[in-house]
Write a protein that holds these residues in place. Structure first.
Motif, mmCIF file in Angstrom:
data_model
loop_
_atom_site.group_PDB
_atom_site.id
_atom_site.type_symbol
_atom_site.label_atom_id
_atom_site.label_comp_id
_atom_site.label_asym_id
_atom_site.label_seq_id
_atom_site.Cartn_x
_atom_site.Cartn_y
_atom_site.Cartn_z
ATOM 1 N N PRO A 155 52.180 -52.266 10.782
ATOM 2 C CA PRO A 155 53.019 -52.490 11.692
ATOM 3 C C PRO A 155 53.048 -53.661 12.678
ATOM 4 C CG PRO A 155 51.822 -50.215 11.766
ATOM 5 C CD PRO A 155 51.341 -51.105 10.799
ATOM 6 N N PRO A 156 52.188 -54.328 13.114
ATOM 7 C CA PRO A 156 52.505 -55.516 13.860
ATOM 8 C C PRO A 156 53.181 -56.829 13.290
ATOM 9 C CG PRO A 156 50.277 -54.887 13.738
ATOM 10 C CD PRO A 156 50.809 -54.076 12.924
ATOM 11 N N CYS A 157 52.814 -56.570 11.858
ATOM 12 C CA CYS A 157 53.391 -57.814 11.223
ATOM 13 C C CYS A 157 54.490 -57.575 10.401
ATOM 14 C CB CYS A 157 52.232 -58.165 10.266
ATOM 15 S SG CYS A 157 50.705 -58.304 10.913
ATOM 16 N N PHE A 158 55.008 -56.367 10.125
ATOM 17 C CA PHE A 158 56.250 -56.208 9.338
ATOM 18 C C PHE A 158 57.315 -55.218 9.725
ATOM 19 C CE2 PHE A 158 58.202 -53.930 5.380
ATOM 20 C CZ PHE A 158 58.589 -55.081 4.607
ATOM 21 N N LYS A 159 58.295 -55.420 9.746
ATOM 22 C CA LYS A 159 59.378 -54.521 10.340
ATOM 23 C C LYS A 159 59.812 -53.790 9.078
ATOM 24 C CE LYS A 159 63.562 -54.573 12.962
ATOM 25 N NZ LYS A 159 64.465 -53.666 12.089
ATOM 26 N N SER A 160 59.998 -52.472 9.037
ATOM 27 C CA SER A 160 60.180 -51.528 7.968
ATOM 28 C C SER A 160 61.764 -51.888 7.733
ATOM 29 C CB SER A 160 59.835 -50.104 8.085
ATOM 30 O OG SER A 160 60.109 -49.302 7.050
ATOM 31 N N GLY A 161 62.009 -52.015 6.521
ATOM 32 C CA GLY A 161 63.695 -51.967 6.375
ATOM 33 C C GLY A 161 64.060 -50.759 5.434
ATOM 34 N N THR A 162 65.210 -51.079 4.709
ATOM 35 C CA THR A 162 65.615 -50.112 3.845
ATOM 36 C C THR A 162 64.508 -49.618 2.761
ATOM 37 O OG1 THR A 162 66.754 -51.551 2.410
ATOM 38 C CG2 THR A 162 67.859 -50.685 4.137
ATOM 39 N N ILE A 163 64.475 -48.807 1.924
ATOM 40 C CA ILE A 163 63.699 -48.245 0.866
ATOM 41 C C ILE A 163 63.684 -49.603 -0.223
ATOM 42 C CG2 ILE A 163 65.355 -47.231 -0.380
ATOM 43 C CD1 ILE A 163 62.926 -45.203 -1.246
ATOM 44 N N ASP A 164 64.939 -50.269 -0.412
ATOM 45 C CA ASP A 164 64.905 -51.552 -1.395
ATOM 46 C C ASP A 164 64.344 -52.428 -0.851
ATOM 47 O OD1 ASP A 164 66.178 -50.071 -3.314
ATOM 48 O OD2 ASP A 164 68.326 -50.385 -2.734
ATOM 49 N N GLU A 165 64.558 -52.832 0.639
ATOM 50 C CA GLU A 165 64.073 -54.065 1.036
ATOM 51 C C GLU A 165 62.375 -53.845 1.036
ATOM 52 O OE1 GLU A 165 67.393 -55.536 4.246
ATOM 53 O OE2 GLU A 165 66.009 -53.922 4.802
ATOM 54 N N ASN A 166 61.862 -52.755 1.535
ATOM 55 C CA ASN A 166 60.454 -52.490 1.409
ATOM 56 C C ASN A 166 59.772 -52.597 0.066
ATOM 57 O OD1 ASN A 166 60.562 -51.918 4.360
ATOM 58 N ND2 ASN A 166 60.584 -49.739 3.751
ATOM 59 N N THR A 167 60.561 -52.073 -0.822
ATOM 60 C CA THR A 167 60.131 -52.017 -2.336
ATOM 61 C C THR A 167 60.178 -53.541 -2.624
ATOM 62 O OG1 THR A 167 60.916 -49.987 -2.703
ATOM 63 C CG2 THR A 167 60.686 -51.246 -4.691
ATOM 64 N N ASN A 168 61.272 -54.300 -2.477
ATOM 65 C CA ASN A 168 61.337 -55.697 -2.924
ATOM 66 C C ASN A 168 60.239 -56.492 -2.270
ATOM 67 O OD1 ASN A 168 62.957 -57.736 -4.232
ATOM 68 N ND2 ASN A 168 62.996 -58.637 -2.683
ATOM 69 N N ALA A 169 59.925 -56.221 -1.038
ATOM 70 C CA ALA A 169 58.558 -56.851 -0.454
ATOM 71 C C ALA A 169 57.217 -56.579 -1.369
ATOM 72 C CB ALA A 169 58.162 -56.158 1.086
ATOM 73 N N ILE A 170 57.069 -55.650 -1.682
ATOM 74 C CA ILE A 170 55.923 -55.042 -2.542
ATOM 75 C C ILE A 170 56.011 -55.799 -3.978
ATOM 76 C CG2 ILE A 170 54.514 -53.076 -3.645
ATOM 77 C CD1 ILE A 170 54.163 -53.024 -0.665
ATOM 78 N N ILE A 171 57.245 -55.740 -4.558
ATOM 79 C CA ILE A 171 57.265 -56.287 -5.855
ATOM 80 C C ILE A 171 57.063 -57.753 -5.758
ATOM 81 C CG2 ILE A 171 58.855 -56.644 -7.817
ATOM 82 C CD1 ILE A 171 59.956 -53.615 -7.235
ATOM 83 N N LYS A 172 57.629 -58.385 -4.685
ATOM 84 C CA LYS A 172 57.548 -59.702 -4.806
ATOM 85 C C LYS A 172 56.193 -60.267 -4.442
ATOM 86 C CE LYS A 172 61.659 -61.582 -5.258
ATOM 87 N NZ LYS A 172 61.895 -62.097 -6.543
ATOM 88 N N VAL A 173 55.369 -59.534 -3.669
ATOM 89 C CA VAL A 173 54.049 -59.962 -3.371
ATOM 90 C C VAL A 173 53.112 -59.855 -4.552
ATOM 91 C CG1 VAL A 173 52.775 -57.909 -2.395
ATOM 92 C CG2 VAL A 173 52.453 -59.979 -1.198
ATOM 93 N N MET A 174 53.529 -58.829 -5.275
ATOM 94 C CA MET A 174 52.680 -58.666 -6.655
ATOM 95 C C MET A 174 52.778 -59.822 -7.559
ATOM 96 S SD MET A 174 52.828 -54.748 -7.968
ATOM 97 C CE MET A 174 53.686 -53.364 -6.923
ATOM 98 N N GLU A 175 53.797 -60.622 -7.402
ATOM 99 C CA GLU A 175 54.150 -61.851 -8.189
ATOM 100 C C GLU A 175 53.148 -62.934 -7.929
ATOM 101 O OE1 GLU A 175 58.264 -62.220 -8.187
ATOM 102 O OE2 GLU A 175 58.707 -60.464 -9.513
#
Ligand SMILES: [Zn+2]
Ligand SMILES: [Zn+2]
Length: 239
Positions: free
Chosen positions: A103-123
């Motif tokens: 919570p202090p470091c990431f602002k939740s977005g849409t489901i697509d935005e959050n999912t994109n954050a996770i997919i990109k970090v996995m790369e």
């Protein structure tokens, strides 16, 4: 089967955790873990340590009284492109990174935005685990997350602390069931993490095991139980 490893442990350096490395290693030994990984919070977490903490982890021996020590970080995902708060120069000195939404470091977005954050970090090749992808405050498309985990050799974490009744995270039971069911269907590995913030919680996977048993989740898909799976995930011969 007995767990060999706990990769998700916070020391007093995280700022809101309460034990020293030495105290945590002692508990790892009491629980017969072969490997303990230290993953203090990245510097963007209020109260956590400076980046120098991670640069200097080479002073910690690889093995202490028979317990193998891994040096890592729980990095904060900062945006929808999967940027984290640890630079490559520090990551290349570490054994692994867990990447998580906090919570202090990431602002939740849409489901697509959050999912994109996770997919990109996995790369990011240094990221080996997605920490607690189980929080309804950050809705995710689990189908996409599980497929990306498989593609990038990243493990999704079943977080024991998320399942505590006092946890700040929301909907963990239900969300963990969702992604583990997909992992089972697609043959994707998961990892159990204590997320210990005090020594006594090191290697405590009791809540995780309840769900694993309920779902009849195959043990061969749990990284903690197999030397080969651990070596493969970390891309090193640690065991
Ligand atoms: Zn924490
Ligand atoms: Zn976390």
């Amino acid at each position: 089967m007995k767990e060999l490893i706990d990769l998700h442990c916070h020391t007093i350096s995280s700022g809101h955790a309460y034990s020293s490395m030495e105290e945590m290693i002692r508990q790892a030994q009491n629980k017969n873990l072969r490997v303990i990984g230290f993953s203090d919070h990245g510097p963007e977490m209020p109260g956590s340590c400076h980046l120098y903490h991670f640069f200097n982890l080479s002073v910690v021996p690889r093995e202490i009284n028979g317990t193998i020590i891994l040096k890592g970080v729980e990095a904060n995902i900062l945006d929808y492109n999967g940027t984290i708060d640890i630079p490559k120069e520090a990551l290349e000195r570490l054994d692994y990174a867990i990447a998580s939404l906090h919570p202090p470091c990431f602002k939740s977005g849409t489901i697509d935005e959050n999912t994109n954050a996770i997919i990109k970090v996995m790369e990011n090749p240094y990221v080996k685990v997605i920490g607690h992808p189980d929080d309804s405050r950050y809705p995710l498309n689990y189908e996409k997350v599980v497929m990306a985990a498989k593609k990038n050799n990243v493990a999704l974490e079943v977080n024991n602390s998320s399942l505590r009744s006092e946890s700040f995270r929301e909907g963990a039971q239900e969300n963990i069931r969702k992604f583990l069911t997909l992992c089972k269907n697609y043959g994707v590995k998961a990892i159990l993490g204590s997320d210990a913030h005090i020594s006594f919680s090191v290697g405590d996977f009791s809540n995780c095991k309840r769900i694993i048993n309920e779902l009849n989740f195959p043990e061969e898909l749990i990284v903690n139980y197999s030397k080969d799976a651990i070596n493969e995930l970390l891309e090193m011969e640690i065991l």
